[in-house]
Design a protein around this motif. Structure first.
Motif, PDB file in Angstrom:
ATOM      1  N   TYR A  37       7.295  10.916   7.864  1.00 46.59           N
ATOM      2  CA  TYR A  37       7.091  11.043   9.301  1.00 46.59           C
ATOM      3  C   TYR A  37       5.883  11.933   9.519  1.00 46.59           C
ATOM      4  O   TYR A  37       5.371  12.557   8.598  1.00 46.59           O
ATOM      5  CB  TYR A  37       8.332  11.637   9.975  1.00 46.59           C
ATOM      6  CG  TYR A  37       8.901  12.828   9.239  1.00 46.59           C
ATOM      7  CD1 TYR A  37       8.449  14.119   9.503  1.00 46.59           C
ATOM      8  CD2 TYR A  37       9.881  12.667   8.258  1.00 46.59           C
ATOM      9  CE1 TYR A  37       8.959  15.207   8.813  1.00 46.59           C
ATOM     10  CE2 TYR A  37      10.394  13.745   7.569  1.00 46.59           C
ATOM     11  CZ  TYR A  37       9.927  15.018   7.844  1.00 46.59           C
ATOM     12  OH  TYR A  37      10.424  16.094   7.156  1.00 46.59           O
ATOM     13  N   THR A  38       5.401  11.986  10.771  1.00 51.27           N
ATOM     14  CA  THR A  38       4.162  12.718  11.032  1.00 51.27           C
ATOM     15  C   THR A  38       4.384  14.068  11.695  1.00 51.27           C
ATOM     16  O   THR A  38       3.473  14.880  11.751  1.00 51.27           O
ATOM     17  CB  THR A  38       3.221  11.892  11.932  1.00 51.27           C
ATOM     18  OG1 THR A  38       3.859  11.683  13.187  1.00 51.27           O
ATOM     19  CG2 THR A  38       2.879  10.570  11.295  1.00 51.27           C
ATOM     20  N   SER A  47       7.369  -4.138   8.910  1.00 47.90           N
ATOM     21  CA  SER A  47       6.865  -3.659   7.623  1.00 47.90           C
ATOM     22  C   SER A  47       5.624  -2.804   7.811  1.00 47.90           C
ATOM     23  O   SER A  47       4.883  -2.950   8.777  1.00 47.90           O
ATOM     24  CB  SER A  47       6.533  -4.848   6.710  1.00 47.90           C
ATOM     25  OG  SER A  47       7.699  -5.583   6.437  1.00 47.90           O
ATOM     26  N   ALA A  48       5.422  -1.898   6.893  1.00 46.38           N
ATOM     27  CA  ALA A  48       4.234  -1.042   6.893  1.00 46.38           C
ATOM     28  C   ALA A  48       3.716  -0.941   5.475  1.00 46.38           C
ATOM     29  O   ALA A  48       4.446  -1.169   4.514  1.00 46.38           O
ATOM     30  CB  ALA A  48       4.564   0.342   7.438  1.00 46.38           C
ATOM     31  N   CYS A  49       2.453  -0.604   5.356  1.00 48.84           N
ATOM     32  CA  CYS A  49       1.846  -0.570   4.026  1.00 48.84           C
ATOM     33  C   CYS A  49       1.433   0.843   3.632  1.00 48.84           C
ATOM     34  O   CYS A  49       0.635   1.024   2.732  1.00 48.84           O
ATOM     35  CB  CYS A  49       0.645  -1.500   3.971  1.00 48.84           C
ATOM     36  SG  CYS A  49      -0.584  -1.139   5.233  1.00 48.84           S
ATOM     37  N   GLN A  50       1.978   1.847   4.294  1.00 46.39           N
ATOM     38  CA  GLN A  50       1.678   3.217   3.904  1.00 46.39           C
ATOM     39  C   GLN A  50       2.807   4.124   4.341  1.00 46.39           C
ATOM     40  O   GLN A  50       3.549   3.814   5.265  1.00 46.39           O
ATOM     41  CB  GLN A  50       0.384   3.711   4.538  1.00 46.39           C
ATOM     42  CG  GLN A  50       0.500   3.941   6.051  1.00 46.39           C
ATOM     43  CD  GLN A  50      -0.613   4.830   6.565  1.00 46.39           C
ATOM     44  OE1 GLN A  50      -1.569   5.103   5.882  1.00 46.39           O
ATOM     45  NE2 GLN A  50      -0.467   5.289   7.792  1.00 46.39           N
ATOM     46  N   HIS A  51       2.945   5.231   3.669  1.00 46.69           N
ATOM     47  CA  HIS A  51       3.862   6.254   4.150  1.00 46.69           C
ATOM     48  C   HIS A  51       3.136   7.097   5.190  1.00 46.69           C
ATOM     49  O   HIS A  51       1.930   6.995   5.355  1.00 46.69           O
ATOM     50  CB  HIS A  51       4.360   7.116   2.990  1.00 46.69           C
ATOM     51  CG  HIS A  51       3.307   7.993   2.384  1.00 46.69           C
ATOM     52  ND1 HIS A  51       3.498   9.320   2.136  1.00 46.69           N
ATOM     53  CD2 HIS A  51       2.026   7.739   1.999  1.00 46.69           C
ATOM     54  CE1 HIS A  51       2.392   9.838   1.611  1.00 46.69           C
ATOM     55  NE2 HIS A  51       1.509   8.901   1.515  1.00 46.69           N
ATOM     56  N   LEU A  52       3.882   7.888   5.931  1.00 48.23           N
ATOM     57  CA  LEU A  52       3.299   8.754   6.946  1.00 48.23           C
ATOM     58  C   LEU A  52       3.147  10.166   6.411  1.00 48.23           C
ATOM     59  O   LEU A  52       3.874  10.579   5.511  1.00 48.23           O
ATOM     60  CB  LEU A  52       4.178   8.757   8.198  1.00 48.23           C
ATOM     61  CG  LEU A  52       4.322   7.407   8.900  1.00 48.23           C
ATOM     62  CD1 LEU A  52       5.347   7.500  10.025  1.00 48.23           C
ATOM     63  CD2 LEU A  52       2.983   6.927   9.452  1.00 48.23           C
ATOM     64  N   ARG A  53       2.218  10.900   6.987  1.00 50.52           N
ATOM     65  CA  ARG A  53       1.965  12.274   6.548  1.00 50.52           C
ATOM     66  C   ARG A  53       2.089  13.218   7.741  1.00 50.52           C
ATOM     67  O   ARG A  53       1.742  12.858   8.863  1.00 50.52           O
ATOM     68  CB  ARG A  53       0.561  12.398   5.946  1.00 50.52           C
ATOM     69  CG  ARG A  53       0.341  11.555   4.709  1.00 50.52           C
ATOM     70  CD  ARG A  53      -1.042  11.823   4.120  1.00 50.52           C
ATOM     71  NE  ARG A  53      -2.113  11.503   5.046  1.00 50.52           N
ATOM     72  CZ  ARG A  53      -2.621  10.294   5.195  1.00 50.52           C
ATOM     73  NH1 ARG A  53      -2.138   9.286   4.506  1.00 50.52           N
ATOM     74  NH2 ARG A  53      -3.618  10.089   6.049  1.00 50.52           N
ATOM     75  N   LEU A  54       2.587  14.428   7.482  1.00 48.15           N
ATOM     76  CA  LEU A  54       2.667  15.428   8.537  1.00 48.15           C
ATOM     77  C   LEU A  54       1.287  15.669   9.146  1.00 48.15           C
ATOM     78  O   LEU A  54       0.303  15.801   8.421  1.00 48.15           O
ATOM     79  CB  LEU A  54       3.227  16.741   7.987  1.00 48.15           C
ATOM     80  CG  LEU A  54       4.738  16.778   7.749  1.00 48.15           C
ATOM     81  CD1 LEU A  54       5.115  18.077   7.058  1.00 48.15           C
ATOM     82  CD2 LEU A  54       5.498  16.631   9.047  1.00 48.15           C
ATOM     83  N   LEU A  81       0.809  -1.206   0.000  1.00 52.06           N
ATOM     84  CA  LEU A  81       0.000   0.000   0.000  1.00 52.06           C
ATOM     85  C   LEU A  81       0.842   1.255   0.000  1.00 52.06           C
ATOM     86  O   LEU A  81       1.722   1.412   0.833  1.00 52.06           O
ATOM     87  CB  LEU A  81      -0.910   0.011   1.235  1.00 52.06           C
ATOM     88  CG  LEU A  81      -1.818  -1.200   1.398  1.00 52.06           C
ATOM     89  CD1 LEU A  81      -2.681  -1.004   2.607  1.00 52.06           C
ATOM     90  CD2 LEU A  81      -2.669  -1.401   0.173  1.00 52.06           C
ATOM     91  N   ALA A  82       0.561   2.163  -0.901  1.00 49.14           N
ATOM     92  CA  ALA A  82       1.162   3.486  -0.842  1.00 49.14           C
ATOM     93  C   ALA A  82       0.449   4.313   0.208  1.00 49.14           C
ATOM     94  O   ALA A  82       1.012   5.204   0.799  1.00 49.14           O
ATOM     95  CB  ALA A  82       1.076   4.173  -2.196  1.00 49.14           C
ATOM     96  N   GLU A  83      -0.818   4.005   0.422  1.00 52.62           N
ATOM     97  CA  GLU A  83      -1.608   4.641   1.466  1.00 52.62           C
ATOM     98  C   GLU A  83      -2.389   3.535   2.152  1.00 52.62           C
ATOM     99  O   GLU A  83      -2.737   2.548   1.534  1.00 52.62           O
ATOM    100  CB  GLU A  83      -2.587   5.654   0.864  1.00 52.62           C
ATOM    101  CG  GLU A  83      -1.944   6.762   0.076  1.00 52.62           C
ATOM    102  CD  GLU A  83      -2.047   8.072   0.813  1.00 52.62           C
ATOM    103  OE1 GLU A  83      -1.287   8.956   0.492  1.00 52.62           O
ATOM    104  OE2 GLU A  83      -2.885   8.153   1.717  1.00 52.62           O
ATOM    105  N   GLY A  84      -2.684   3.667   3.411  1.00 48.94           N
ATOM    106  CA  GLY A  84      -3.487   2.643   4.070  1.00 48.94           C
ATOM    107  C   GLY A  84      -3.242   2.661   5.549  1.00 48.94           C
ATOM    108  O   GLY A  84      -3.220   3.691   6.170  1.00 48.94           O
ATOM    109  N   CYS A  85      -3.008   1.506   6.165  1.00 47.79           N
ATOM    110  CA  CYS A  85      -2.777   1.443   7.597  1.00 47.79           C
ATOM    111  C   CYS A  85      -1.569   0.576   7.865  1.00 47.79           C
ATOM    112  O   CYS A  85      -1.267  -0.312   7.085  1.00 47.79           O
ATOM    113  CB  CYS A  85      -3.987   0.851   8.300  1.00 47.79           C
ATOM    114  SG  CYS A  85      -4.213  -0.884   7.930  1.00 47.79           S
ATOM    115  N   PRO A  97       7.651   7.343  15.042  1.00 47.01           N
ATOM    116  CA  PRO A  97       7.631   6.370  13.950  1.00 47.01           C
ATOM    117  C   PRO A  97       8.114   7.017  12.653  1.00 47.01           C
ATOM    118  O   PRO A  97       7.860   8.202  12.409  1.00 47.01           O
ATOM    119  CB  PRO A  97       6.149   5.979  13.831  1.00 47.01           C
ATOM    120  CG  PRO A  97       5.501   6.505  15.063  1.00 47.01           C
ATOM    121  CD  PRO A  97       6.302   7.674  15.493  1.00 47.01           C
ATOM    122  N   MET A  98       8.823   6.255  11.850  1.00 42.25           N
ATOM    123  CA  MET A  98       9.227   6.716  10.523  1.00 42.25           C
ATOM    124  C   MET A  98       9.053   5.557   9.556  1.00 42.25           C
ATOM    125  O   MET A  98       9.172   4.394   9.933  1.00 42.25           O
ATOM    126  CB  MET A  98      10.673   7.198  10.508  1.00 42.25           C
ATOM    127  CG  MET A  98      10.945   8.368  11.438  1.00 42.25           C
ATOM    128  SD  MET A  98      12.561   9.122  11.167  1.00 42.25           S
ATOM    129  CE  MET A  98      12.218  10.108   9.715  1.00 42.25           C
TER     130      MET A  98
END
Length: 666
Positions: free
Chosen positions: A300-301, A343-350, A74-78, A313-314
């Motif tokens: 990162y957020t 692993s993660a399925c999305q990037h983080l957003r500010l 996922l580029a976006e998701g959870c 988290p990053m």
């Protein structure tokens, strides 16, 4: 910090020093519970199905996570677990049935991976996720009963998903957990159905190989390959070659090569890889363009304090968890520790965080010079109780403006808003009063306007200045050249300066508002009546207080918001609104549209609560020397340190909260 700015509390306060060392200022990011990251995606799906929204309990916080984002997922998701291509337990769903009974006999039972199930629960909501699993079981039963069913078994609608990125996330999540499904979009509606190609390949190789192949296909990792199990039957290999070329020939190419089988005997295997053309070039308006270098992206957020120990988290794109673990010791030598790698399925957003937890040590405790009290402990207790009850003024902190610098970021932002491009460049290159390579390069540039020479003098880490100088060397240090220079740095960096100016105006407006009206809500104030109104941008939810509402004390000061200036906000209709217009006129912005077209900057503005509450506030005293005791509620000045712990909402500054507590500027 802001010597003349107003306070909301009236206690005396005390003096002390902060950030004596990084360990005196520890920031731990409070993550948004994973079930809330679904935002509108799961809600829209459940609403479409006519079901109530799911409620779940947030899991324990895990600070300082550094995750690897699989680009094929996922580029976006959870956040969730990425399946391993070699782990048979991660194939399939709740049902152990597979499309071909004969081929699965004797193979281990296939069970779902908890991490993958959680991904779909987060994206779809638990109820819709369960419907999907039921559909999967029914599909497999149909395939088992009818070997000629092809991709049959019906289809299931997951409801409308309006956001394009959300659709992409859901497409990928479904295919990664259920590679035997096809996902399609009809309008904005998501449809899933059986994958006939998957079932056809299952007739040729094992289901594990089929599942792993389709996951490889969906991931589309550059330069990655996939190999089938060794196969000594040339005619069978030929059939598999033909199948892949017929179905995926435009994307994939196949090759047979010699390997050793389980008995360490030479055998043949089919290797699949993506065609080079698809990765080496990309089409542009002018034809084909050579592929640019790929860069590793960190997301990162939130931005944290420079002089502090921070945990957050990053997500690192295109880097595997294994690789991050390998370089952990090297990173630690640079002051970065990596924990809880997964692993993660999305990037983080500010802004995608719940807030921050602070553990702060205040040293060198003293009374204010005007305070005649001998009881410092009483002063501290009084301050803590007052701020815990009344909150603090929600100023933007000094780090937003470049604390202690000769030229602050808001000055550059004002120059950009006035489209004074050359002035903005020269402000950026104004040196500090130190003798070091960075400031020597700045002095040289201002004296000579030799962009090339200054570029050579600047250290590599000054990325922003170097990007600007490259453009100035090419186009010249004039209005046009400086405009192109600003365009040469990323949009997020350009707009940062303008946002700093808007933040400065907000700080001044908040101080003025409290000076003339205090904590009373008056006619003309702007209020937002819903909870969690951080950085609101919806004008229709911002209400102008009427005279009758002021008389009835309908609203509290905690509901008052002030606009962060921009082109799409409204101002208070009292003296504060008049102040805004006079203040902007002072900076020659009375006609400003808050759009700087030459720099592609668009500043709509938003609203910010004038006060904020501190949560979970606690404190204790620590004696710095053995043998010294705190007796009779009195503290020995400078021998005792104060440890403070509290939580703040996003976009709140701990230094601002401390300013309210201590009644002093840092």
């Amino acid at each position: 910090m802001f010597p003349s700015f107003s306070y909301v509390t009236d206690h005396t306060g005390f003096r002390g020093t902060i950030k004596n060392s990084p360990s005196d200022f520890i920031v731990t990011e409070i993550e948004v519970p994973q079930h809330l990251l679904r935002d509108s995606r799961a809600e829209s799906l459940q609403k479409a199905a006519g079901e109530p929204l799911e409620q779940s309990t947030p899991g324990p916080q895990q600070p300082n996570e550094l995750s690897a984002e699989s680009p094929g997922l996922l580029a976006e998701g959870c956040p969730g677990a990425v399946p391993s291509e070699q782990d048979t337990s991660r194939v399939g769903g709740d049902c152990s049935a597979s499309p071909n009974k004969k081929q699965r006999e004797g193979e281990p039972e296939l069970k779902p991976d908890p991490g993958e199930g959680h991904i779909l629960d987060s994206l779809l909501g638990k109820s819709m996720s369960e419907r999907l699993h039921q559909f999967v079981c029914g599909l497999k039963d149909t395939w088992d009963r009818d070997r000629d069913a092809g991709g049959g078994g019906g289809e299931l609608s997951l409801g409308p998903v309006l956001d394009k990125k959300s659709r992409a996330s859901l497409h990928s999540a479904v295919r990664q957990q259920f590679p035997f499904l096809v996902t399609v979009t009809k309008g904005n509606e998501m449809i899933v159905k059986g994958n006939g190609d998957y079932r056809e390949l299952c007739q040729l190789v094992s289901e594990k190989e089929t599942s792993d192949f389709f996951k490889f296909l969906d991931a589309k990792l550059e330069k990655s390959t996939f190999s089938f199990e060794p196969d000594g039957d040339k005619e069978h290999r030929k059939v598999v070659h033909h199948f892949i070329n017929r179905k995926f020939g435009k994307l994939l190419e196949t090759k047979s090569f010699t390997v050793s089988d389980v008995n360490d005997q030479p055998n043949m295997s089919i290797m699949v890889r993506f065609r080079e053309k698809g990765w080496s070039r990309k089409r542009s308006a002018g034809g084909f363009k050579e592929k640019q270098d790929l860069y590793t992206d960190f997301s990162y957020t939130g931005i944290k304090d420079k002089k502090a120990i921070t945990y957050q988290p990053m997500v690192v794109k295109k880097v595997s968890p294994e690789r991050l673990k390998e370089i952990g010791s090297k990173m630690e030598k640079k002051g970065i520790r990596i924990h809880n790698v997964h692993s993660a399925c999305q990037h983080l957003r500010l802004g995608q965080l719940k807030g921050n937890h602070f553990d702060i040590v205040v040293r060198d405790l003293k009374h204010h010079s005007h305070d005649c009290s001998a009881d410092l402990k009483m002063r501290i207790s009084e301050a803590m109780e007052n701020v815990e009850t009344k909150g603090f003024v929600n100023y933007y902190g000094p780090q937003r403006f470049g604390q202690g610098q000769n030229v602050q970021t808001d000055q550059i932002g004002l120059a950009l808003l006035n489209e004074k491009m050359v002035k903005a460049v020269k402000l950026l290159f104004t040196p500090e009063d130190t003798d070091d390579p960075v400031n020597n390069a700045r002095r040289y540039f201002l004296r000579t306007e030799d962009a090339k020479g200054a570029l050579v003098m600047l250290p590599e880490f000054k990325v922003r200045e170097k990007m600007l100088l490259r453009a100035l060397h090419r186009y010249g240090v004039n209005h046009e050249g400086c405009t192109k220079g600003w365009l040469n740095i990323p949009h997020s960096m350009r707009i940062f300066y303008v946002h700093a100016y808007c933040s400065k105006i907000w700080n001044e407006a908040a101080s003025y508002r409290l000076k003339i009206y205090g904590s009373k809500v008056v006619e003309g104030d702007l209020v937002f009546s819903e909870e969690n109104a951080e950085n609101i941008s919806l004008n229709d939810k911002v209400h102008v207080v009427t005279a009758a509402e002021e008389l009835a004390n309908k609203y509290s000061i905690n509901q008052v918001v002030l606009p962060v200036v921009g082109h799409s906000i409204k101002y208070p209709s009292n003296k504060v609104g008049q102040w805004y217009h006079e203040r902007l006129s002072k900076d020659e912005l009375q006609m400003c549209k808050f759009r700087v077209s030459p720099l592609q900057l668009n500043i709509p503005g938003c609203y910010r609560p004038i006060l904020k509450k501190v949560q979970n506030l606690s404190y204790f005293f620590e004696v710095s020397e053995k043998g010294i005791k705190v007796e009779d509620n009195h503290l020995n000045e400078s021998k005792v340190s104060l440890h403070i712990s509290f939580d703040l909402d996003p976009s709140c500054y701990a230094t601002v909260c401390l300013r309210e507590i201590m009644k002093c500027d840092f």
